[in-house]
Design a protein around this motif. Sequence first.
Motif, mmCIF file in Angstrom:
data_model
loop_
_atom_site.group_PDB
_atom_site.id
_atom_site.type_symbol
_atom_site.label_atom_id
_atom_site.label_comp_id
_atom_site.label_asym_id
_atom_site.label_seq_id
_atom_site.Cartn_x
_atom_site.Cartn_y
_atom_site.Cartn_z
ATOM 1 N N LEU A 254 -16.179 11.515 27.842
ATOM 2 C CA LEU A 254 -15.969 10.904 26.530
ATOM 3 C C LEU A 254 -17.259 10.522 25.818
ATOM 4 C CD1 LEU A 254 -12.916 8.499 27.056
ATOM 5 C CD2 LEU A 254 -12.933 10.768 26.054
ATOM 6 N N ILE A 255 -18.378 10.543 26.520
ATOM 7 C CA ILE A 255 -19.582 9.940 25.966
ATOM 8 C C ILE A 255 -20.075 10.677 24.716
ATOM 9 C CG2 ILE A 255 -21.174 11.253 27.433
ATOM 10 C CD1 ILE A 255 -21.429 7.549 26.342
ATOM 11 N N TYR A 256 -20.016 12.009 24.699
ATOM 12 C CA TYR A 256 -20.499 12.731 23.523
ATOM 13 C C TYR A 256 -19.615 12.488 22.298
ATOM 14 C CZ TYR A 256 -24.065 15.285 26.156
ATOM 15 O OH TYR A 256 -25.168 15.622 26.902
ATOM 16 N N PRO A 257 -18.289 12.685 22.383
ATOM 17 C CA PRO A 257 -17.474 12.443 21.182
ATOM 18 C C PRO A 257 -17.485 10.987 20.732
ATOM 19 C CG PRO A 257 -16.086 12.949 23.083
ATOM 20 C CD PRO A 257 -17.483 13.258 23.472
ATOM 21 N N LEU A 258 -17.559 10.041 21.667
ATOM 22 C CA LEU A 258 -17.634 8.634 21.266
ATOM 23 C C LEU A 258 -18.954 8.330 20.558
ATOM 24 C CD1 LEU A 258 -16.082 6.704 24.293
ATOM 25 C CD2 LEU A 258 -15.167 6.870 21.969
ATOM 26 N N THR A 259 -20.032 8.932 21.023
ATOM 27 C CA THR A 259 -21.331 8.726 20.375
ATOM 28 C C THR A 259 -21.314 9.266 18.950
ATOM 29 O OG1 THR A 259 -22.443 8.867 22.523
ATOM 30 C CG2 THR A 259 -23.803 9.167 20.558
ATOM 31 N N VAL A 260 -20.690 10.420 18.751
ATOM 32 C CA VAL A 260 -20.578 10.973 17.402
ATOM 33 C C VAL A 260 -19.765 10.032 16.516
ATOM 34 C CG1 VAL A 260 -19.688 12.884 16.027
ATOM 35 C CG2 VAL A 260 -20.821 13.344 18.194
ATOM 36 N N ALA A 261 -18.647 9.540 17.035
ATOM 37 C CA ALA A 261 -17.795 8.636 16.248
ATOM 38 C C ALA A 261 -18.519 7.336 15.926
ATOM 39 C CB ALA A 261 -16.502 8.357 16.997
ATOM 40 N N SER A 262 -19.390 6.882 16.826
ATOM 41 C CA SER A 262 -20.097 5.614 16.597
ATOM 42 C C SER A 262 -21.120 5.717 15.477
ATOM 43 C CB SER A 262 -20.788 5.169 17.891
ATOM 44 O OG SER A 262 -21.868 6.035 18.215
ATOM 45 N N LYS A 263 -21.448 6.933 15.037
ATOM 46 C CA LYS A 263 -22.389 7.124 13.934
ATOM 47 C C LYS A 263 -21.679 7.480 12.636
ATOM 48 C CE LYS A 263 -25.983 8.743 17.098
ATOM 49 N NZ LYS A 263 -26.901 9.842 17.462
ATOM 50 N N ALA A 283 -20.237 -0.736 32.691
ATOM 51 C CA ALA A 283 -20.494 -0.056 33.965
ATOM 52 C C ALA A 283 -21.472 1.100 33.830
ATOM 53 C CB ALA A 283 -19.177 0.458 34.562
ATOM 54 N N ASN A 284 -21.737 1.544 32.582
ATOM 55 C CA ASN A 284 -22.580 2.733 32.392
ATOM 56 C C ASN A 284 -23.519 2.530 31.208
ATOM 57 O OD1 ASN A 284 -21.105 4.874 34.281
ATOM 58 N ND2 ASN A 284 -19.515 3.787 33.142
ATOM 59 N N ASP A 285 -24.279 1.447 31.244
ATOM 60 C CA ASP A 285 -25.162 1.139 30.117
ATOM 61 C C ASP A 285 -26.226 2.214 29.930
ATOM 62 O OD1 ASP A 285 -26.178 -0.803 28.074
ATOM 63 O OD2 ASP A 285 -27.945 -0.683 29.356
ATOM 64 N N THR A 286 -26.812 2.686 31.002
ATOM 65 C CA THR A 286 -27.849 3.722 30.903
ATOM 66 C C THR A 286 -27.285 5.006 30.311
ATOM 67 O OG1 THR A 286 -28.984 2.785 32.828
ATOM 68 C CG2 THR A 286 -29.554 5.042 32.201
ATOM 69 N N LEU A 287 -26.087 5.365 30.703
ATOM 70 C CA LEU A 287 -25.459 6.587 30.193
ATOM 71 C C LEU A 287 -25.271 6.506 28.685
ATOM 72 C CD1 LEU A 287 -24.082 9.295 30.985
ATOM 73 C CD2 LEU A 287 -21.929 8.021 31.096
ATOM 74 N N VAL A 288 -24.823 5.352 28.196
ATOM 75 C CA VAL A 288 -24.619 5.196 26.754
ATOM 76 C C VAL A 288 -25.935 5.300 25.999
ATOM 77 C CG1 VAL A 288 -23.820 3.615 24.963
ATOM 78 C CG2 VAL A 288 -22.538 3.817 27.096
ATOM 79 N N GLU A 289 -26.992 4.683 26.517
ATOM 80 C CA GLU A 289 -28.295 4.739 25.862
ATOM 81 C C GLU A 289 -28.835 6.163 25.835
ATOM 82 O OE1 GLU A 289 -29.991 2.488 24.247
ATOM 83 O OE2 GLU A 289 -28.408 0.980 24.546
ATOM 84 N N GLN A 290 -28.677 6.881 26.930
ATOM 85 C CA GLN A 290 -29.179 8.244 26.983
ATOM 86 C C GLN A 290 -28.402 9.163 26.037
ATOM 87 O OE1 GLN A 290 -28.976 9.299 31.112
ATOM 88 N NE2 GLN A 290 -30.820 8.124 31.676
ATOM 89 N N ALA A 291 -27.101 8.961 25.934
ATOM 90 C CA ALA A 291 -26.308 9.780 25.026
ATOM 91 C C ALA A 291 -26.721 9.549 23.579
ATOM 92 C CB ALA A 291 -24.817 9.468 25.200
#
Length: 822
Positions: A254-263, A283-291
Amino acid sequence: LPVGTLPVGTLPVGTLPGPPRLPPSIDGLSRAGGGLGGGLGGDRAYAGGTVDGAQRHAGTYGYLKQMWADGSREEAIARLATFARYEAAGTAFAAKAWRRLGGWQRAVGEDQPFSVERAATVLASLGNATDASPHSYKAWHAWAMVSFEAVQQLPPSDAAEFVVPAVRGFFRSIALGREAALQDLLRLLTLWFTHGHRADVEAAVQAGCDDISADLWLLVTPQIIARIHAPNPFVRRSVNRLLAEVARTHPQGLIYPLTVASKSLLLPRRTAALRVLTEVRKANDTLVEQAALVSTELIRCSILWHEVWHAALEEASRLYFQASDVDGMLAALAPLHAQISRGPVTTEENDFLRTYGAELRAAHEHCERYRLGGRSRQELQSAWELYSTVFGWLTKQIGRMTSIELAHASPRLLQARDLELAVPGTYEATAPVVRIGSFARSMSVIGSKQRPRKLGVYGDDGSLHDFLLKGHEDLRQDERVMQLFGLVNRLLDSTAPLAGPAIRRYAVVPLSPASGLIGWVPSCDTLHQLVRHHRESRGVPLYLEHRIAAQLAPEPKRGGDGGDGGGGLAEGGELRAYNALPLLHRVEVFAAALSRTGGRDLAEALWLRSPSAEWWLERRSSYTRSVGVMCVVGYILGLGDRHLNNMLLDRVSGEVVHIDYGDCFEAAALRPRFPETVPFRLTRMLVTAMGVAGVDGVYRSTCEGAMRALRRHRSSVLAMLEAFLYDPLVHWNLDGAERGSAKRVSSRASLDGGEARGGAARGDKVMHAQALRELRRVKSKLDGSEFGAAPIDVPTQVDRLVHEAQAHTNLAQMWGGWNPFW
């Protein structure tokens, strides 16, 4: 009691008809007389042994199916009801009999409006099937489908009672039949998003979500995230709860589509996406920052400041000089001037400001004096003298750009190594995660109009993943089409004659409404490249047929003609005088141009690129099958714009791979200029490359097999296409507007692309009517009734489509850049 005196599917207790009379071939098996269906108890003796209960039930059941096939439908229904209620009760045949009974009861009234009474009768039989076999996917799926049909066809007041049963039925069938989960999930989402405002529906959805695996929701991630900002609070709450749950289990999915939606530029959508990402961060703070880092930097690389300003100045020039829209011109350039005022971030941007910054700032000052002062036209003229100078410099620089170094364009991306983030488009719930190891140091620029980049991403397993980074298009349409192809491949795999050919799919990862990644298809050349190389190697003009047509339809002499070869032939093979001819004369010129050329370029290219005759034969067969499958699927989807740069040929397998799915649902056929008049591309070169049999060999059998498979599973195909058409984020160009590249960026990508068109801006009622129109057209294609009121069989339908695709009357009307001569 005569069967005709009873309502269909009902029999009062105590008035059972006698056992069905079996045909002699079956009755003769019982030497003691009476047949396999004689009596409700006891085994019958026959030569060599006895007929046990299972065999007797199989014989009775088979005979009743034959009775139905012979036309005695009401009698078959009545006797099957007796068989299911009494003789098969408690046996393995019970669920099958009840399910068959429900199907027959539904089929009897297909030509009549669906009613509450008939729906209740059918559901009663299917309910008995689920009771007899609680773990039967087929029984629960049939129950859910009839309930769904009732919701779709009955008036809203009557349909309300069937919504919750349909939701529960789909959840149960999804849990029991993972292999067919996609189409059921799409129907479930339709019910959920339409009726989710009801408390009982929300409760049913919440209960069902707890019963199915979280990884199944990854199949419909685009559709769920499209409703992340749904206006209804019940739906919005359920969607956000589901996304948070799936993200806990599959954050990489979900990280890629959620990142797009967050912008997103739409505040409700951006807020909802950030809320879900906040849960993921726990639980995945680093993953969100990297995405966020990877997405931002890839968008930066997809279209540099040079290209942004070049496109913006081109659009502003059109607004000012052609449309006389000064305010529109100022609005188009204002965001870019604001970006300059914020300063550069990378070396590439700093170089841009050093080269063009002074002229652009001076031009902006003239525009500001015009806007704040007396609106003097002299200020605008002075500004455009500077803008025109910059535009000329940019045109030359962009034309020389062949590669981009990450050290200059995005040093942060170059420094990103050993990330937790998965390589885009590779995540699968049941497979090991391939994480990003590093990015290639440079990107090559493809020399097409949009200048996409070829990007290399190294996985942590040492693998290299190549992508096409596009910065001028909204790829969410292509992402949805890849979903459809996944479903079609499964349907074709289930059909024995088509077990081999399948539609080639590739990863599509949207990064924003105007950029994204497309998985690189290796070892492929466009068909246009093959024809060009073949002709250049033999000294044959690339647009030979076009030149002949131009000579046969000479254009009146005009000064300053800049055509390619005279006679009204413009660059790229577009014909002016030819297009101005009446249709009858144009067909004559078209046929004459074909008769004077061979059209064997593609066939000879296939032969010359094959190392042996055996290899050539195998590649030719693969080529022909892939063309046949995509012709049928493209016809159902209404896919257009199939020029030879959108069709690739695999050098190894010979398969034809299609790209660019921007024109779907007959959008190309509805264009005001040069509407496409053929159902699919089947031009002379494609047919010649199929060999001596042409369209009457492997191609035709493949088309017929694919059409039969799609017809057989038309409910699944329609479920997916319906979900596409009602997707609020994707604009399918149903109004048939022209789709030029600049317009595709400015209109579809502005205000978060389809989001601006997904609500009141595009008119929900208008879009609903257009979607219904397209669904009716797709249904008529799958029923074989597109050409008239009476449905036609598959061979007749395929034959007619092939004839239309090859008709000179249709091909002569196509746009010259589509290359109908080839």
